[in-house]
Design a protein around this motif. Structure first.
Motif, PDB file in Angstrom:
ATOM      1  N   TYR A   5       0.853  -1.183   0.000  1.00 29.24           N
ATOM      2  CA  TYR A   5       0.000   0.000   0.000  1.00 29.24           C
ATOM      3  C   TYR A   5       0.890   1.234   0.000  1.00 29.24           C
ATOM      4  O   TYR A   5       2.066   1.180   0.348  1.00 29.24           O
ATOM      5  N   GLU A  13      -7.266 -11.153   8.504  1.00 24.80           N
ATOM      6  CA  GLU A  13      -6.707  -9.973   9.148  1.00 24.80           C
ATOM      7  C   GLU A  13      -5.319  -9.668   8.593  1.00 24.80           C
ATOM      8  O   GLU A  13      -4.490 -10.568   8.458  1.00 24.80           O
ATOM      9  N   GLN A  14      -5.092  -8.396   8.268  1.00 23.95           N
ATOM     10  CA  GLN A  14      -3.799  -7.979   7.721  1.00 23.95           C
ATOM     11  C   GLN A  14      -2.979  -7.277   8.794  1.00 23.95           C
ATOM     12  O   GLN A  14      -3.510  -6.475   9.571  1.00 23.95           O
ATOM     13  N   GLN A  55     -11.987  -4.033   8.870  1.00 24.69           N
ATOM     14  CA  GLN A  55     -10.862  -4.064   9.801  1.00 24.69           C
ATOM     15  C   GLN A  55     -10.628  -2.630  10.281  1.00 24.69           C
ATOM     16  O   GLN A  55     -10.659  -1.702   9.472  1.00 24.69           O
ATOM     17  N   PHE A 106      -8.096   0.077  12.339  1.00 25.16           N
ATOM     18  CA  PHE A 106      -6.686   0.291  12.665  1.00 25.16           C
ATOM     19  C   PHE A 106      -6.524   1.576  13.460  1.00 25.16           C
ATOM     20  O   PHE A 106      -7.330   2.516  13.361  1.00 25.16           O
ATOM     21  N   SER A 143      -3.528  -3.079  14.075  1.00 25.02           N
ATOM     22  CA  SER A 143      -4.856  -3.646  13.914  1.00 25.02           C
ATOM     23  C   SER A 143      -5.575  -3.686  15.258  1.00 25.02           C
ATOM     24  O   SER A 143      -5.049  -4.208  16.242  1.00 25.02           O
ATOM     25  N   PHE A 160      -9.311  -4.377  15.314  1.00 25.46           N
ATOM     26  CA  PHE A 160     -10.332  -5.410  15.154  1.00 25.46           C
ATOM     27  C   PHE A 160     -10.374  -5.859  13.694  1.00 25.46           C
ATOM     28  O   PHE A 160     -10.261  -5.049  12.782  1.00 25.46           O
ATOM     29  N   TYR A 161     -10.561  -7.157  13.511  1.00 21.88           N
ATOM     30  CA  TYR A 161     -11.091  -7.679  12.273  1.00 21.88           C
ATOM     31  C   TYR A 161     -12.511  -8.092  12.609  1.00 21.88           C
ATOM     32  O   TYR A 161     -12.725  -8.928  13.486  1.00 21.88           O
ATOM     33  N   LEU A 219      -8.569   4.341  11.509  1.00 20.12           N
ATOM     34  CA  LEU A 219      -8.908   4.065  10.118  1.00 20.12           C
ATOM     35  C   LEU A 219      -9.742   2.798  10.038  1.00 20.12           C
ATOM     36  O   LEU A 219      -9.419   1.792  10.683  1.00 20.12           O
ATOM     37  N   HIS A 276     -12.682  -5.047   3.511  1.00 22.91           N
ATOM     38  CA  HIS A 276     -12.109  -6.199   2.807  1.00 22.91           C
ATOM     39  C   HIS A 276     -12.924  -6.448   1.557  1.00 22.91           C
ATOM     40  O   HIS A 276     -14.159  -6.468   1.606  1.00 22.91           O
ATOM     41  N   LEU A 336      -7.501  -4.331   0.946  1.00 21.06           N
ATOM     42  CA  LEU A 336      -8.265  -3.424   1.785  1.00 21.06           C
ATOM     43  C   LEU A 336      -8.480  -2.101   1.067  1.00 21.06           C
ATOM     44  O   LEU A 336      -7.570  -1.597   0.397  1.00 21.06           O
TER      45      LEU A 336
END
Lengths: 111, 110
Positions: free
Chosen positions: A35, A99-100, B33, B35, B45, B47-48, B86, B90, B98
């Protein structure tokens, strides 16, 4: 677990020079994403690999930008003939499912 | 138009106040997700969350697929919560890209 590693953390290039950015994903993660973050555009997707194969490069500028993943432990983003508008923070992320997880980024400044 | 709309763009709180950050989508929602980013810092991160409600300490994330929205609630804010939050959409399937919102810049004052 060292997390996603990116090198260098900062890079300054002159206009027209080449820049290569490196990313080491978290061990065992099958996907690697690149990104770019700027104040004006925010965070933009560039490209991603799954199991080392390129899957989606829809965000990559077609000229001058290329990405590779020669093995499962690192990926590179190469920018040829850098321009001032390429100045940004380039972020690498990896994932094993959904999850990334992001690295600290490489701040590229093109003078 | 922008797929992921975050609001508010900025928020100033007194320590101890609660915050509700919103993320609305113009497209179908697969999963979200959230951030956190300090100035000059990396993305952490939080939460997903594909659907429903998730909790982590003072943070709560709620995703409502039918309404194409996700929210992040911060309770009893602290000065260390200051930074940018942020949300990211997905695009579907595992290992998918993302699409980020522009973020909410939170400042918590003592």
């Amino acid at each position: 677990n060292a997390g996603v590693i990116q090198t260098p953390r900062h890079k300054v290039t002159g206009k027209g020079q080449e820049a290569t950015l490196w990313c080491e994903p978290i061990s065992g993660h099958s996907a690697v994403f690149w990104y770019r973050q700027t104040i004006v555009q925010g965070l933009e997707f560039l490209t991603y690999f799954r199991n080392q194969a390129p899957i989606d490069d829809s965000g990559m500028p077609k000229e001058r930008f290329s990405a590779q993943m020669p093995n499962q432990s690192h990926s590179t983003l190469k920018i040829q003939s850098t321009q001032p508008q390429d100045s940004a923070v380039y972020l690498c992320a990896s994932s094993h499912s959904y999850e990334q997880y992001f690295g600290p980024g490489t701040r590229l400044t093109v003078l | 138009g922008q797929q992921v709309q975050q609001s508010p763009a900025s928020l100033v709180l007194q320590e101890g106040e609660n915050a509700e950050l919103q993320c609305n989508l113009s497209t179908s929602l697969n999963s979200m997700q959230w951030f956190y980013q300090r100035p000059g810092g990396s993305l952490v991160s939080l939460f997903y969350n594909p659907s429903g409600t998730k909790h982590s300490g003072r943070l709560t994330s709620t995703t409502v697929i039918k309404e194409r929205r996700s929210s992040l609630h911060i309770s009893s804010s602290q000065t260390t919560d200051s930074g940018t939050y942020l949300c990211a959409l997905h695009s579907g399937g595992s290992n998918a890209k993302l699409t980020f919102g522009k973020g909410t810049k939170l400042s918590v004052k003592s």
